[in-house]
Design a protein around this motif. Structure first.
Motif, PDB file in Angstrom:
ATOM      1  N   ALA A 247       0.828  -1.211   0.000  1.00  0.00           N
ATOM      2  CA  ALA A 247       0.000   0.000   0.000  1.00  0.00           C
ATOM      3  C   ALA A 247       0.857   1.253   0.000  1.00  0.00           C
ATOM      4  O   ALA A 247       0.539   2.255  -0.655  1.00  0.00           O
ATOM      5  CB  ALA A 247      -0.932  -0.002   1.208  1.00  0.00           C
ATOM      6  N   LYS A 248       1.981   1.218   0.756  1.00  0.00           N
ATOM      7  CA  LYS A 248       2.885   2.364   0.757  1.00  0.00           C
ATOM      8  C   LYS A 248       3.439   2.627  -0.638  1.00  0.00           C
ATOM      9  O   LYS A 248       3.630   3.768  -1.049  1.00  0.00           O
ATOM     10  CB  LYS A 248       4.038   2.119   1.730  1.00  0.00           C
ATOM     11  CG  LYS A 248       3.639   2.176   3.198  1.00  0.00           C
ATOM     12  CD  LYS A 248       4.845   1.898   4.086  1.00  0.00           C
ATOM     13  CE  LYS A 248       4.460   1.902   5.558  1.00  0.00           C
ATOM     14  NZ  LYS A 248       5.629   1.588   6.430  1.00  0.00           N
ATOM     15  N   LEU A 249       3.729   1.535  -1.352  1.00  0.00           N
ATOM     16  CA  LEU A 249       4.284   1.676  -2.696  1.00  0.00           C
ATOM     17  C   LEU A 249       3.242   2.179  -3.687  1.00  0.00           C
ATOM     18  O   LEU A 249       3.516   3.041  -4.523  1.00  0.00           O
ATOM     19  CB  LEU A 249       4.846   0.336  -3.166  1.00  0.00           C
ATOM     20  CG  LEU A 249       5.428   0.305  -4.595  1.00  0.00           C
ATOM     21  CD1 LEU A 249       6.653   1.196  -4.673  1.00  0.00           C
ATOM     22  CD2 LEU A 249       5.766  -1.113  -5.012  1.00  0.00           C
ATOM     23  N   LEU A 250       2.011   1.639  -3.582  1.00  0.00           N
ATOM     24  CA  LEU A 250       0.988   1.924  -4.596  1.00  0.00           C
ATOM     25  C   LEU A 250       0.076   3.090  -4.225  1.00  0.00           C
ATOM     26  O   LEU A 250      -0.644   3.600  -5.091  1.00  0.00           O
ATOM     27  CB  LEU A 250       0.141   0.675  -4.844  1.00  0.00           C
ATOM     28  CG  LEU A 250       0.882  -0.557  -5.360  1.00  0.00           C
ATOM     29  CD1 LEU A 250      -0.083  -1.713  -5.568  1.00  0.00           C
ATOM     30  CD2 LEU A 250       1.608  -0.246  -6.655  1.00  0.00           C
ATOM     31  N   GLY A 251       0.066   3.501  -2.959  1.00  0.00           N
ATOM     32  CA  GLY A 251      -0.859   4.560  -2.536  1.00  0.00           C
ATOM     33  C   GLY A 251      -0.655   5.851  -3.305  1.00  0.00           C
ATOM     34  O   GLY A 251      -1.601   6.445  -3.835  1.00  0.00           O
ATOM     35  N   THR A 252       0.590   6.288  -3.386  1.00  0.00           N
ATOM     36  CA  THR A 252       0.893   7.530  -4.112  1.00  0.00           C
ATOM     37  C   THR A 252       0.522   7.406  -5.584  1.00  0.00           C
ATOM     38  O   THR A 252      -0.022   8.341  -6.188  1.00  0.00           O
ATOM     39  CB  THR A 252       2.382   7.869  -3.974  1.00  0.00           C
ATOM     40  OG1 THR A 252       2.733   7.929  -2.599  1.00  0.00           O
ATOM     41  CG2 THR A 252       2.700   9.206  -4.636  1.00  0.00           C
ATOM     42  N   MET A 253       0.814   6.234  -6.166  1.00  0.00           N
ATOM     43  CA  MET A 253       0.509   6.047  -7.578  1.00  0.00           C
ATOM     44  C   MET A 253      -1.000   6.098  -7.836  1.00  0.00           C
ATOM     45  O   MET A 253      -1.452   6.671  -8.832  1.00  0.00           O
ATOM     46  CB  MET A 253       1.069   4.716  -8.075  1.00  0.00           C
ATOM     47  CG  MET A 253       0.912   4.529  -9.586  1.00  0.00           C
ATOM     48  SD  MET A 253       1.717   3.059 -10.214  1.00  0.00           S
ATOM     49  CE  MET A 253       0.670   1.785  -9.521  1.00  0.00           C
ATOM     50  N   MET A 254      -1.798   5.522  -6.923  1.00  0.00           N
ATOM     51  CA  MET A 254      -3.247   5.548  -7.100  1.00  0.00           C
ATOM     52  C   MET A 254      -3.771   6.982  -7.052  1.00  0.00           C
ATOM     53  O   MET A 254      -4.654   7.356  -7.829  1.00  0.00           O
ATOM     54  CB  MET A 254      -3.918   4.708  -6.015  1.00  0.00           C
ATOM     55  CG  MET A 254      -3.581   3.220  -6.081  1.00  0.00           C
ATOM     56  SD  MET A 254      -3.984   2.492  -7.696  1.00  0.00           S
ATOM     57  CE  MET A 254      -5.756   2.726  -7.743  1.00  0.00           C
ATOM     58  N   VAL A 255      -3.211   7.788  -6.144  1.00  0.00           N
ATOM     59  CA  VAL A 255      -3.628   9.193  -6.069  1.00  0.00           C
ATOM     60  C   VAL A 255      -3.279   9.920  -7.367  1.00  0.00           C
ATOM     61  O   VAL A 255      -4.094  10.679  -7.916  1.00  0.00           O
ATOM     62  CB  VAL A 255      -2.962   9.889  -4.867  1.00  0.00           C
ATOM     63  CG1 VAL A 255      -3.242  11.393  -4.897  1.00  0.00           C
ATOM     64  CG2 VAL A 255      -3.465   9.289  -3.568  1.00  0.00           C
ATOM     65  N   LEU A 256      -2.082   9.679  -7.885  1.00  0.00           N
ATOM     66  CA  LEU A 256      -1.681  10.308  -9.147  1.00  0.00           C
ATOM     67  C   LEU A 256      -2.564   9.875 -10.298  1.00  0.00           C
ATOM     68  O   LEU A 256      -2.919  10.691 -11.166  1.00  0.00           O
ATOM     69  CB  LEU A 256      -0.216   9.965  -9.449  1.00  0.00           C
ATOM     70  CG  LEU A 256       0.837  10.626  -8.560  1.00  0.00           C
ATOM     71  CD1 LEU A 256       2.220  10.055  -8.858  1.00  0.00           C
ATOM     72  CD2 LEU A 256       0.842  12.139  -8.752  1.00  0.00           C
ATOM     73  N   LEU A 257      -2.955   8.603 -10.326  1.00  0.00           N
ATOM     74  CA  LEU A 257      -3.831   8.107 -11.389  1.00  0.00           C
ATOM     75  C   LEU A 257      -5.203   8.770 -11.325  1.00  0.00           C
ATOM     76  O   LEU A 257      -5.788   9.134 -12.354  1.00  0.00           O
ATOM     77  CB  LEU A 257      -3.968   6.595 -11.300  1.00  0.00           C
ATOM     78  CG  LEU A 257      -2.752   5.772 -11.748  1.00  0.00           C
ATOM     79  CD1 LEU A 257      -2.953   4.296 -11.439  1.00  0.00           C
ATOM     80  CD2 LEU A 257      -2.502   5.960 -13.248  1.00  0.00           C
TER      81      LEU A 257
END
Length: 359
Positions: free
Chosen positions: A92-102
């Motif tokens: 989640a730490k890795l993908l959380g930022t990416m999901m927000v950017l998406l």
């Protein structure tokens, strides 16, 4: 055949009203490729600026997880749940930022194409959405064929990018497999950035072309036949026959009001049958003579007839009647240029009244 003929007959550009109505219904030109392009930009931004720290942490975690499996006992269900929780938090730490950017990229791509608006028509159940015939036409029509070609082009491009990128990077990829997990993950990140840059460049070209095509196709779909333009013109401006009838009724009502005012006239100026102007002047009430009625030909004769019935003086003056008819309007005072001529006639009227009173 009829659909093709109908499209061929749509030779006229859409009117502003049709464009406005279409927009109000939520039928706007949308390029799906712009959203995909924005998503790839978001992933590239994440991989370039945010991924390194998160990947380092994930690599460190994987190193401990793989090198010291005994540190993670799985004696009971609680241990399994705890392991899942730790792994989930790391991912989640890795993908959380990416999901927000998406999400931000998706919203931005939609807003930049068309401003968001709520349209109830778009969520209303429609039989055409579950119609097999409509679905078939959407899948195998011009738009469906274009979408199919775009999908093939994108798939072929992705395959080529992967082949060329991995062809040049496969040695680094193989070497990274025998290094520490953190170093290997960073190697994968570097290769991923190279792939994403290539994808973003080409997707930018595809998205631009698709944006132009979607708006061109939208305009083509909005084209109208000559009959549709005529019908819309009738609806917006009114049926010419009905408008003519309304104007006629308006003239009739105005004429009746005018004739009803003639008995109040002080005098009538005529020419002698072509023009008639009925004037009213009361010394203590009117600052200047007021036009109660005016008419030509049959209307002029009707004004004279009513004046004769009510013993209203009629003065025949060809030049004055013709000149006044062109320059005066009903329910308004006469222009100052006619004051002297009309004043002479009014003086005669009042003089005749005075004689009758004396006699």
């Amino acid at each position: 055949m009829s659909e093709g003929a109908d499209k061929e007959s749509k030779t006229e550009e859409a009117t502003e009203k049709k464009v406005r109505d279409t927009i109000e219904k939520g039928k706007l030109p949308v390029s799906k490729e712009i959203s995909i392009f924005a998503s790839f930009i978001a992933i590239l931004v994440f991989a370039t600026f945010f991924a390194q720290g998160n990947i380092t942490q994930l690599g460190w975690f994987l190193g401990i997880f793989l090198e010291k499996p005994e540190a993670w006992p799985l004696a009971n269900a609680q241990d399994v749940i705890e392991l899942y929780r730790v792994v989930f938090l790391q991912i989640a730490k890795l993908l959380g930022t990416m999901m927000v950017l998406l999400v931000v990229a998706g919203v931005a791509a939609s807003v930049l194409q068309n401003m968001p608006q709520f349209v109830a028509e778009r969520i209303r159940p429609q039989a055409s959405r579950i119609s097999l015939a409509k679905g078939w036409s959407r899948m195998f029509g011009v738009q469906g064929f274009v979408e199919f070609l775009k999908s093939l082009g994108k798939l072929g491009f992705v395959v080529l990018v992967l082949i060329f990128t991995l062809k040049g990077e496969y040695r680094d990829l193989l070497a990274g497999m025998i290094t520490h997990p953190t170093a290997f993950v960073l190697t994968v990140r570097s290769i991923l950035i190279h792939i994403l840059v290539s994808i973003v460049v080409v997707m930018g070209v595809i998205a631009t072309a698709d944006l132009v095509w979607s708006r061109f196709h939208w305009r083509q779909e909005l084209k109208m036949t000559k009959q549709e333009v005529k019908d819309e013109l009738k609806q917006s401006e009114g049926d010419p026959i009905i408008k003519s009838r309304l104007r006629s009724l308006g003239r009739d009502r105005a004429r009746r009001r005018m004739m009803a005012a003639v008995p109040k006239a002080t005098l009538v100026i005529a020419n002698p049958t072509h023009y008639s102007i009925a004037l009213k002047y009361v010394r203590d009430e009117d600052q200047a003579p007021v036009v109660l009625a005016k008419g030509q030909d049959l209307v002029a004769l009707k004004i004279r007839e009513i004046a004769e019935e009510h013993n209203i003086p009629i003065f025949e003056d060809v030049a004055l009647a013709r000149s006044m008819y062109k320059q005066v309007s009903v329910d308004n005072v006469i222009p100052t240029k006619f004051y002297q001529a009309v004043a002479e006639l009014i003086r005669i009227v009042y003089s005749n009244k005075a004689r009758k009173v004396v006699s």
